[in-house]
Design a protein around this motif. Structure first.
Motif, PDB file in Angstrom:
ATOM      1  N   ILE A   4      31.491  62.498  11.151  1.00  0.00           N
ATOM      2  CA  ILE A   4      30.769  63.717  11.499  1.00  0.00           C
ATOM      3  C   ILE A   4      29.437  63.710  10.763  1.00  0.00           C
ATOM      4  O   ILE A   4      29.267  62.996   9.765  1.00  0.00           O
ATOM      5  N   GLN A   5      28.488  64.512  11.263  1.00  0.00           N
ATOM      6  CA  GLN A   5      27.195  64.619  10.580  1.00  0.00           C
ATOM      7  C   GLN A   5      26.581  65.986  10.807  1.00  0.00           C
ATOM      8  O   GLN A   5      26.887  66.662  11.780  1.00  0.00           O
ATOM      9  N   LYS A   6      25.706  66.357   9.882  1.00  0.00           N
ATOM     10  CA  LYS A   6      24.928  67.585   9.977  1.00  0.00           C
ATOM     11  C   LYS A   6      23.468  67.211   9.789  1.00  0.00           C
ATOM     12  O   LYS A   6      23.128  66.491   8.862  1.00  0.00           O
ATOM     13  N   VAL A   7      22.631  67.701  10.699  1.00  0.00           N
ATOM     14  CA  VAL A   7      21.192  67.460  10.629  1.00  0.00           C
ATOM     15  C   VAL A   7      20.521  68.769  10.244  1.00  0.00           C
ATOM     16  O   VAL A   7      20.738  69.795  10.873  1.00  0.00           O
ATOM     17  N   SER A   8      19.710  68.720   9.194  1.00  0.00           N
ATOM     18  CA  SER A   8      18.975  69.904   8.733  1.00  0.00           C
ATOM     19  C   SER A   8      17.486  69.605   8.780  1.00  0.00           C
ATOM     20  O   SER A   8      17.058  68.510   8.456  1.00  0.00           O
ATOM     21  N   GLY A   9      16.727  70.620   9.118  1.00  0.00           N
ATOM     22  CA  GLY A   9      15.269  70.482   9.097  1.00  0.00           C
ATOM     23  C   GLY A   9      14.665  70.251  10.443  1.00  0.00           C
ATOM     24  O   GLY A   9      15.208  70.072  11.454  1.00  0.00           O
TER      25      GLY A   9
ATOM     26  N   GLU B 239       5.087  66.385  10.107  1.00  0.00           N
ATOM     27  CA  GLU B 239       5.181  67.485   9.158  1.00  0.00           C
ATOM     28  C   GLU B 239       6.542  68.173   9.157  1.00  0.00           C
ATOM     29  O   GLU B 239       6.672  69.333   8.795  1.00  0.00           O
ATOM     30  N   ARG B 240       7.568  67.469   9.583  1.00  0.00           N
ATOM     31  CA  ARG B 240       8.926  68.019   9.602  1.00  0.00           C
ATOM     32  C   ARG B 240       9.796  67.171   8.686  1.00  0.00           C
ATOM     33  O   ARG B 240       9.902  65.963   8.860  1.00  0.00           O
ATOM     34  N   ASP B 241      10.431  67.805   7.722  1.00  0.00           N
ATOM     35  CA  ASP B 241      11.378  67.111   6.856  1.00  0.00           C
ATOM     36  C   ASP B 241      12.771  67.266   7.446  1.00  0.00           C
ATOM     37  O   ASP B 241      13.199  68.380   7.749  1.00  0.00           O
ATOM     38  N   MET B 242      13.458  66.159   7.628  1.00  0.00           N
ATOM     39  CA  MET B 242      14.784  66.179   8.230  1.00  0.00           C
ATOM     40  C   MET B 242      15.759  65.436   7.319  1.00  0.00           C
ATOM     41  O   MET B 242      15.446  64.357   6.816  1.00  0.00           O
ATOM     42  N   VAL B 243      16.923  66.020   7.126  1.00  0.00           N
ATOM     43  CA  VAL B 243      17.975  65.398   6.330  1.00  0.00           C
ATOM     44  C   VAL B 243      19.222  65.294   7.197  1.00  0.00           C
ATOM     45  O   VAL B 243      19.658  66.282   7.789  1.00  0.00           O
ATOM     46  N   THR B 244      19.754  64.090   7.284  1.00  0.00           N
ATOM     47  CA  THR B 244      20.999  63.852   8.015  1.00  0.00           C
ATOM     48  C   THR B 244      22.055  63.438   7.002  1.00  0.00           C
ATOM     49  O   THR B 244      21.876  62.462   6.280  1.00  0.00           O
ATOM     50  N   THR B 245      23.139  64.209   6.959  1.00  0.00           N
ATOM     51  CA  THR B 245      24.222  63.936   6.024  1.00  0.00           C
ATOM     52  C   THR B 245      25.498  63.702   6.806  1.00  0.00           C
ATOM     53  O   THR B 245      25.791  64.421   7.758  1.00  0.00           O
ATOM     54  N   GLY B 246      26.258  62.685   6.406  1.00  0.00           N
ATOM     55  CA  GLY B 246      27.471  62.343   7.131  1.00  0.00           C
ATOM     56  C   GLY B 246      28.702  62.326   6.248  1.00  0.00           C
ATOM     57  O   GLY B 246      28.617  62.127   5.031  1.00  0.00           O
TER      58      GLY B 246
END
Length: 114
Positions: free
Chosen positions: A109-114, A51-58
């Motif tokens: 580099i990356q950013k993880v959200s959620g 039940e966790r939505d995660m977005v990884t953007t690089g």
């Protein structure tokens, strides 16, 4: 202009906890600004688990010819209102004419959200 971005490297202050393990303190870390780099999109991924939505953007940072970026895998990068983690080792491309010198650098580099 292709090299029109500015990033800030955050090098953490390293202390030790009571067990002797390193603790990285980014809030107290040293900040260094690098102007004249190029930041380009690299990848994006979405995942749903428990039940966790995660977005990884690089993104990938490119330095212009002749610029060696003093960035290490433990550093963080602040750019465009984001704080990102450095992924892996920094690619330092050798200069084709000047042996022992760096032509340019590439940093993922990356950013993880959620």
């Amino acid at each position: 202009m292709i090299f029109g971005d500015t990033i800030t490297r955050v090098r953490p202050l390293v202390t030790q906890d009571r067990y002797g393990s390193d603790v990285l303190d980014y809030a107290a870390g040293a900040r260094t600004v690098f102007a004249g780099v190029c930041v380009q999109p690299r990848s994006s991924a979405e995942a749903t688990a428990d039940e966790r939505d995660m977005v990884t953007t690089g993104w990938r940072i490119y330095s212009p010819a002749g610029m060696d970026l003093d960035i290490e895998p433990v550093d963080r990068i602040e750019w465009a209102g984001r704080t990102c983690e450095v992924i892996g080792e920094i690619a330092r491309w050798p200069h084709p004419i000047r042996p022992g010198e760096v032509h340019h650098c590439e940093v993922d580099i990356q950013k993880v959200s959620g």
